[in-house]
Design a protein around this motif. Structure first.
Motif, mmCIF file in Angstrom:
data_model
loop_
_atom_site.group_PDB
_atom_site.id
_atom_site.type_symbol
_atom_site.label_atom_id
_atom_site.label_comp_id
_atom_site.label_asym_id
_atom_site.label_seq_id
_atom_site.Cartn_x
_atom_site.Cartn_y
_atom_site.Cartn_z
ATOM 1 N N SER A 163 0.821 -1.211 0.000
ATOM 2 C CA SER A 163 0.000 0.000 0.000
ATOM 3 C C SER A 163 0.858 1.266 0.000
ATOM 4 O O SER A 163 0.588 2.211 -0.739
ATOM 5 C CB SER A 163 -0.932 -0.014 1.209
ATOM 6 O OG SER A 163 -1.713 1.143 1.234
ATOM 7 N N ARG A 164 1.905 1.282 0.808
ATOM 8 C CA ARG A 164 2.818 2.436 0.837
ATOM 9 C C ARG A 164 3.506 2.626 -0.507
ATOM 10 O O ARG A 164 3.657 3.753 -0.987
ATOM 11 C CB ARG A 164 3.857 2.279 1.955
ATOM 12 C CG ARG A 164 3.324 2.542 3.343
ATOM 13 C CD ARG A 164 4.443 2.616 4.376
ATOM 14 N NE ARG A 164 5.233 1.399 4.449
ATOM 15 C CZ ARG A 164 4.943 0.349 5.223
ATOM 16 N NH1 ARG A 164 3.876 0.359 5.970
ATOM 17 N NH2 ARG A 164 5.729 -0.710 5.237
ATOM 18 N N ALA A 165 3.921 1.532 -1.128
ATOM 19 C CA ALA A 165 4.584 1.614 -2.437
ATOM 20 C C ALA A 165 3.633 2.184 -3.486
ATOM 21 O O ALA A 165 4.033 3.037 -4.293
ATOM 22 C CB ALA A 165 5.088 0.233 -2.859
ATOM 23 N N ILE A 166 2.382 1.765 -3.464
ATOM 24 C CA ILE A 166 1.384 2.266 -4.420
ATOM 25 C C ILE A 166 1.178 3.763 -4.226
ATOM 26 O O ILE A 166 1.143 4.529 -5.197
ATOM 27 C CB ILE A 166 0.046 1.503 -4.257
ATOM 28 C CG1 ILE A 166 0.199 0.038 -4.631
ATOM 29 C CG2 ILE A 166 -1.079 2.173 -5.040
ATOM 30 C CD1 ILE A 166 0.518 -0.234 -6.076
ATOM 31 N N ILE A 219 7.769 -4.252 -8.322
ATOM 32 C CA ILE A 219 9.078 -4.838 -8.008
ATOM 33 C C ILE A 219 9.981 -4.784 -9.234
ATOM 34 O O ILE A 219 9.582 -5.183 -10.325
ATOM 35 C CB ILE A 219 8.939 -6.327 -7.591
ATOM 36 C CG1 ILE A 219 7.968 -6.495 -6.426
ATOM 37 C CG2 ILE A 219 10.309 -6.930 -7.284
ATOM 38 C CD1 ILE A 219 8.406 -5.868 -5.136
ATOM 39 N N ASP A 220 11.206 -4.315 -9.041
ATOM 40 C CA ASP A 220 12.249 -4.404 -10.076
ATOM 41 C C ASP A 220 13.299 -5.360 -9.542
ATOM 42 O O ASP A 220 13.965 -5.069 -8.545
ATOM 43 C CB ASP A 220 12.860 -3.034 -10.366
ATOM 44 C CG ASP A 220 13.880 -3.070 -11.506
ATOM 45 O OD1 ASP A 220 14.325 -4.177 -11.901
ATOM 46 O OD2 ASP A 220 14.237 -1.990 -11.991
ATOM 47 N N ARG A 221 13.433 -6.511 -10.175
ATOM 48 C CA ARG A 221 14.361 -7.531 -9.677
ATOM 49 C C ARG A 221 15.669 -7.617 -10.460
ATOM 50 O O ARG A 221 16.521 -8.449 -10.180
ATOM 51 C CB ARG A 221 13.690 -8.892 -9.604
ATOM 52 C CG ARG A 221 13.258 -9.462 -10.940
ATOM 53 C CD ARG A 221 12.816 -10.892 -10.808
ATOM 54 N NE ARG A 221 13.970 -11.754 -10.592
ATOM 55 C CZ ARG A 221 13.942 -13.061 -10.680
ATOM 56 N NH1 ARG A 221 12.824 -13.689 -10.954
ATOM 57 N NH2 ARG A 221 15.029 -13.780 -10.493
ATOM 58 N N TYR A 232 8.966 4.341 -12.374
ATOM 59 C CA TYR A 232 8.442 4.320 -11.008
ATOM 60 C C TYR A 232 8.569 2.901 -10.478
ATOM 61 O O TYR A 232 8.092 1.956 -11.106
ATOM 62 C CB TYR A 232 6.961 4.736 -10.991
ATOM 63 C CG TYR A 232 6.687 5.979 -11.806
ATOM 64 C CD1 TYR A 232 6.974 7.246 -11.301
ATOM 65 C CD2 TYR A 232 6.151 5.894 -13.086
ATOM 66 C CE1 TYR A 232 6.738 8.388 -12.053
ATOM 67 C CE2 TYR A 232 5.903 7.028 -13.843
ATOM 68 C CZ TYR A 232 6.208 8.267 -13.316
ATOM 69 O OH TYR A 232 5.971 9.391 -14.057
ATOM 70 N N VAL A 233 9.225 2.762 -9.329
ATOM 71 C CA VAL A 233 9.475 1.437 -8.756
ATOM 72 C C VAL A 233 9.028 1.432 -7.303
ATOM 73 O O VAL A 233 9.439 2.290 -6.514
ATOM 74 C CB VAL A 233 10.981 1.072 -8.834
ATOM 75 C CG1 VAL A 233 11.250 -0.278 -8.184
ATOM 76 C CG2 VAL A 233 11.465 1.074 -10.271
ATOM 77 N N ILE A 240 4.218 5.656 -5.568
ATOM 78 C CA ILE A 240 4.208 5.667 -7.032
ATOM 79 C C ILE A 240 3.188 6.681 -7.540
ATOM 80 O O ILE A 240 3.467 7.443 -8.470
ATOM 81 C CB ILE A 240 3.926 4.245 -7.594
ATOM 82 C CG1 ILE A 240 5.137 3.339 -7.357
ATOM 83 C CG2 ILE A 240 3.574 4.296 -9.077
ATOM 84 C CD1 ILE A 240 4.887 1.863 -7.644
ATOM 85 N N ALA A 241 2.007 6.719 -6.923
ATOM 86 C CA ALA A 241 0.963 7.672 -7.341
ATOM 87 C C ALA A 241 1.456 9.104 -7.203
ATOM 88 O O ALA A 241 1.282 9.920 -8.113
ATOM 89 C CB ALA A 241 -0.307 7.457 -6.513
ATOM 90 N N HIS A 242 2.088 9.428 -6.075
ATOM 91 C CA HIS A 242 2.622 10.779 -5.874
ATOM 92 C C HIS A 242 3.685 11.109 -6.923
ATOM 93 O O HIS A 242 3.702 12.211 -7.473
ATOM 94 C CB HIS A 242 3.226 10.923 -4.465
ATOM 95 C CG HIS A 242 2.219 11.203 -3.407
ATOM 96 N ND1 HIS A 242 1.686 12.451 -3.199
ATOM 97 C CD2 HIS A 242 1.651 10.392 -2.494
ATOM 98 C CE1 HIS A 242 0.829 12.406 -2.202
ATOM 99 N NE2 HIS A 242 0.788 11.154 -1.743
ATOM 100 N N GLU A 243 4.564 10.157 -7.212
ATOM 101 C CA GLU A 243 5.630 10.386 -8.190
ATOM 102 C C GLU A 243 5.053 10.597 -9.594
ATOM 103 O O GLU A 243 5.547 11.439 -10.346
ATOM 104 C CB GLU A 243 6.607 9.208 -8.195
ATOM 105 C CG GLU A 243 7.467 9.125 -6.942
ATOM 106 C CD GLU A 243 8.348 7.880 -6.903
ATOM 107 O OE1 GLU A 243 8.400 7.133 -7.903
ATOM 108 O OE2 GLU A 243 8.984 7.650 -5.858
ATOM 109 N N ILE A 244 4.022 9.847 -9.950
ATOM 110 C CA ILE A 244 3.384 10.005 -11.264
ATOM 111 C C ILE A 244 2.799 11.403 -11.396
ATOM 112 O O ILE A 244 2.995 12.083 -12.411
ATOM 113 C CB ILE A 244 2.303 8.922 -11.494
ATOM 114 C CG1 ILE A 244 2.972 7.559 -11.722
ATOM 115 C CG2 ILE A 244 1.408 9.289 -12.677
ATOM 116 C CD1 ILE A 244 2.010 6.378 -11.735
#
Length: 179
Positions: free
Chosen positions: A14-17, A136-138, A149-150, A20-24
């Protein structure tokens, strides 16, 4: 395969989402002409979650669509020969001309899924630009593709697998690494 460790729980996803939304919003100076396109299967619920987060922040609902890339994959010959690929109607109804497209997927690995998605998008229209958001970027890229955005960078070995489980599909919410 055996679960090695749980990397993200429901709260961390949830925090990651939200991040990402703020960065977009910040990078695109708002939401005008923005379209979120989730790569089926797990990219779509993630795109809808980002859409909801953007709506809470900006008060505007961003158009969200699903993209099926199965016919654009370059590994069809490596798949089960008994399964015939079928031609489907384009799943995207929106006009992409001049739009800011954010492709959304769960895991970025070799880059082949994203390449297939970009091929599909260009066949459907000509967006102003395409950006990539992944949970996730692996690592281990085979193509020169990177995410804009990651949610989380998780370096892995080739012997490991990342499994994203989302409530909408798996009735479970976590990201784990398997050996």
């Amino acid at each position: 395969m055996q679960e090695k460790t749980k990397l993200l729980d429901e709260a961390a996803i949830s925090r990651a989402i939200k991040r990402i939304a703020h960065e977009i919003i910040e990078r695109n100076k708002g939401t005008e002409d923005l379209i979120l396109i989730g790569i089926k299967t797990r990219g779509l619920p993630l795109a809808k979650r980002i859409q909801h987060a953007i709506e809470k922040i900006e008060g505007t609902k961003v158009l969200t669509e699903a993209l099926d890339i199965s016919l654009y994959r370059d590994d069809l010959t490596n798949r089960d020969a008994s399964v015939e690929p079928t031609v489907k109607n384009p799943s995207i109804q929106a006009d992409l001309l001049g739009k800011k497209v954010i492709l959304v997927d769960d895991v970025l690995f070799t880059g082949r899924t994203v390449r297939a998605a970009m091929d599909a998008l260009v066949d459907l229209g000509r967006p102003n630009y395409i950006q990539l958001a992944v949970l996730i970027d692996r690592g281990h890229r085979e193509l020169p593709i990177r995410a804009d955005y990651v949610g989380k960078n998780i370096p892995t070995s080739l012997d490991e697998n990342i499994k994203v489980q989302l409530e909408e599909i798996d009735q479970k919410e976590q990201v784990s690494i398997f050996e």
